[in-house]
Design an enzyme around this catalytic site. Structure first.
Site, mmCIF file in Angstrom:
data_model
loop_
_atom_site.group_PDB
_atom_site.id
_atom_site.type_symbol
_atom_site.label_atom_id
_atom_site.label_comp_id
_atom_site.label_asym_id
_atom_site.label_seq_id
_atom_site.Cartn_x
_atom_site.Cartn_y
_atom_site.Cartn_z
ATOM 1 C CG HIS A 1 -2.050 -1.010 1.087
ATOM 2 N ND1 HIS A 1 -3.199 -0.783 0.362
ATOM 3 C CD2 HIS A 1 -2.162 -2.288 1.563
ATOM 4 C CE1 HIS A 1 -3.983 -1.849 0.427
ATOM 5 N NE2 HIS A 1 -3.374 -2.787 1.132
ATOM 6 C CG ASP B 1 -3.492 -3.875 4.856
ATOM 7 O OD1 ASP B 1 -2.561 -3.078 5.075
ATOM 8 O OD2 ASP B 1 -4.477 -3.589 4.159
ATOM 9 C CD GLU B 2 -5.787 -5.807 1.000
ATOM 10 O OE1 GLU B 2 -6.780 -6.391 0.539
ATOM 11 O OE2 GLU B 2 -5.615 -4.573 0.942
ATOM 12 C CB VAL B 3 2.576 -7.732 1.735
ATOM 13 C CG1 VAL B 3 3.880 -7.495 0.989
ATOM 14 C CG2 VAL B 3 2.458 -6.815 2.946
ATOM 15 C CD GLU C 1 -3.645 -8.903 6.148
ATOM 16 O OE1 GLU C 1 -3.991 -8.302 7.199
ATOM 17 O OE2 GLU C 1 -4.055 -8.598 5.019
#
Ligand code: NAG
Ligand code: NAG
Ligand code: NAG
Ligand code: NAG
Ligand code: NAG
Length: 527
Positions: free
Chosen positions: A261, A321-323, A374
């Site tokens: 992000h 998050d969301e890597v 996460e």
């Protein structure tokens, strides 16, 4: 009937189109009783005053209280009437008694927000341990005031003892997908205070834009904001948000989400992001922050040193998050590093290595941190006081995550079922309202680790044009879930009170959307 559709039919049963009860409080207080034979007393706007009670540890000159008195006067008396009430013994003052000294301070996770409000003929006494409790009590008081058929303001005699169920009651705004002007943030803080929310989670930067003007790295917003002149938060804007929030008993927790992000960080921080490769050549695109360079850690140390100084709250939200591992996987230097470290193909290990170092850096700056789930799922070693923010799998799996996080001994915040940016036809506040944050398998000790939750308003489809009606009164459902007793969950009663509260919001100039069919005595824009 075409527009209503079959989905709505069951709901019709619990709806009344009339406005709800006057003087109902949202979120519902923990305990309220009317003394036997309770009467009511008129409030004369011209003569009504706020004052410190004798012996109060905080008195005149405390800005938090003085500013609150000024804010609430026009909220109480939107249409000042000069004439004296024609009946009863008027209540001419609200006395505030605070037992603990402290005014020039910031609210904290462990601040006491309890208060007691006693309305009897002639006077109103609001007592609280701290100024923050007094703010909550003033809001309650403001919601108790009604007008009789002749337009006289009055309040019923009552006694309220109130305190929040959870200490962290947050709202997330995303100012990266769309820039929200300062005014929109400040107005949101006002309505948060009406709902007794106490944490503004400022998801300030992300992939699309970097509006935070950094003193240490001015190039970040110069090159990463949508517009470096108009779509940025200057140091003075940020100070304004923090002070505006403080005066309303709201903490400001900034989120600088890494290592994913972060695309908007790239142009202003050369060498920070990982170059992605196609075959053996750099493709010209970039991925997450590059975790293998010493310069990366020097950069994040300097940035978070600034962030820690600018934002007074103890906690910083570090994201995590969301890597996406695709880019790391394509990069030969990262692959070589993975091999050297013996990580095999497990890119979670290199992510954890980055996060581990970041957490150590932020700890060494004297701050606590909140991370998205996460970071816990990937088994990063965390400080015991870390707060894990549960956001994934709204469809029930989040309960298992809450159980897992608390079983490991971490504090938890719930957001998974509270993504207000998601909308659907009909009364979707009900789903948010029905959530029970402690409804997961676990011991009482585990349940005690849940410190609250946050309503999230992600910004992909939201800017200043639709922010307010999408937030309110829907976020109110979450505000009550986090404030009131867990037994407060009667939908019919909630519908009546929330409809009435929404009318109150309209009267205060907030463009809150309707729950369903009906009307308000004051429609929007009439005051
Ligand atoms: C005051 O109490 C009366 C009687 O219970 C009720 O009808 C009225 O709505 C109340 N008004 C307010 C402003 O609380
Ligand atoms: C409102 O005014 C009328 C006319 O003066 C009076 O008869 C009535 O009692 C008043 N109502 C209240 C609630 O004071
Ligand atoms: C990175 O820092 C470590 C420890 O300070 C040092 O041993 C290493 O040589 C540095 N690497 C580079 C490429 O500068
Ligand atoms: C919770 O932990 C169990 C046991 O480690 C694991 O099997 C399960 O997948 C976890 N649940 C979630 C939602 O991560
Ligand atoms: C919540 O309400 C229940 C039922 O009225 C009561 O037994 C319980 O003590 C309340 N909890 C708190 C913290 O007041």
């Amino acid at each position: 009937m075409a527009a209503a559709g079959p989905l709505l039919l069951p709901l019709l049963l619990l709806l009344s189109v009339l406005p709800g009860p006057a003087g109902a409080v949202w979120p519902q207080p923990q305990a309220q009783r009317s003394p036997p034979g309770a009467g009511r007393c008129p409030l004369p706007p011209g003569r009504f005053r706020f004052a410190a009670a004798e012996g109060s540890a905080v008195g005149p000159g405390c800005e938090v209280l003085d500013a609150a008195f000024q804010r609430y006067r026009p909220l109480l008396f939107a249409r000042p009437t000069e004439s004296e009430p024609s009946w009863g013994t008027p209540c001419t003052q609200l006395l505030v008694y605070i037992s603990t000294p402290g005014c020039d301070v910031f609210p904290r996770l462990d601040s006491k927000e309890s208060y007691k409000l006693v309305v009897s003929k002639g006077s109103v006494l609001l007592s609280a341990e701290t100024i923050w409790g007094a703010l909550r009590g003033l809001e309650t008081f403001s919601q108790l005031v009604g007008r009789d058929e002749n337009g006289t303001y009055y309040i019923n005699e009552t006694e309220i003892v109130d305190f929040p169920r959870f200490p962290h009651r947050g709202l997330l705004l995303d100012t990266s997908r769309h820039y929200l002007p300062l005014r929109a943030i400040l107005e949101t803080l006002d309505v948060m205070a009406y709902n007794k929310f106490n944490v503004f989670h400022w998801h300030i930067v992300d992939d699309p834009s970097f509006p935070y003007e950094s003193l240490t790295f001015p190039e970040l917003s110069r090159k990463g904001a949508f517009n470096a002149m108009t779509h940025v938060y200057t140091a003075s804007d940020v100070r304004a948000v923090i002070e505006y929030a403080r005066l309303r008993g709201i903490r400001v927790i900034p989120e600088f989400d890494t290592p994913g992000h972060t695309l908007s960080w790239g142009p202003g921080a050369p060498g920070l992001l990982t170059p992605c490769y196609v075959a053996q050549e750099p493709s010209g695109t970039y991925g997450p922050i590059n975790p293998i360079l010493n310069s990366t850690y020097e950069f994040v140390t300097s940035l978070f040193r600034e962030v820690s100084a600018v934002f007074p709250d103890f906690f910083v939200h570090l994201g995590g998050d969301e890597v996406d591992f695709t880019c790391w996987r394509s990069n030969p230097k990262i692959r070589a590093f993975m091999k050297e470290m013996g990580f095999g193909e497990d890119y979670k290990k290199i992510e954890s290595l980055y996060i581990q170092r970041l957490l150590d850096i932020v700890s060494s700056l004297g701050k606590g941190y909140i991370v998205w789930q996460e970071v816990f799922d990937n088994q990063v070693e965390l400080r015991p006081d870390t707060i894990i923010h549960v956001w994934k799998e709204a469809m029930m799996k989040y309960k298992e995550e809450m159980a897992n996080v608390t079983r490991a001994g971490y504090q938890a915040l719930l957001s998974a079922p509270w993504y207000l940016n998601r909308i659907s036809y009909g009364q979707d506040w009900i789903e948010a309202y029905k959530v029970e944050p402690l409804d997961f398998k676990g011991s009482p000790e585990q349940k005690a680790l849940v410190i609250g939750g946050e309503a999230c308003m992600w910004g992909e489809y939201v800017d200043i044009t639709n922010l307010t009606p999408r937030l309110w009164p829907r976020a109110g459902a979450i505000a009550e879930r986090l404030w009131s007793n867990s037994t407060v969950r009667d939908l019919e009663d909630a519908y009546a009170r929330l409809s009435e509260f929404r009318c109150t919001l309209l009267g205060r100039g907030v463009q809150a959307e309707p729950l369903y069919i009906g009307y308000c005595e004051n429609e929007f824009g009439e005051v």
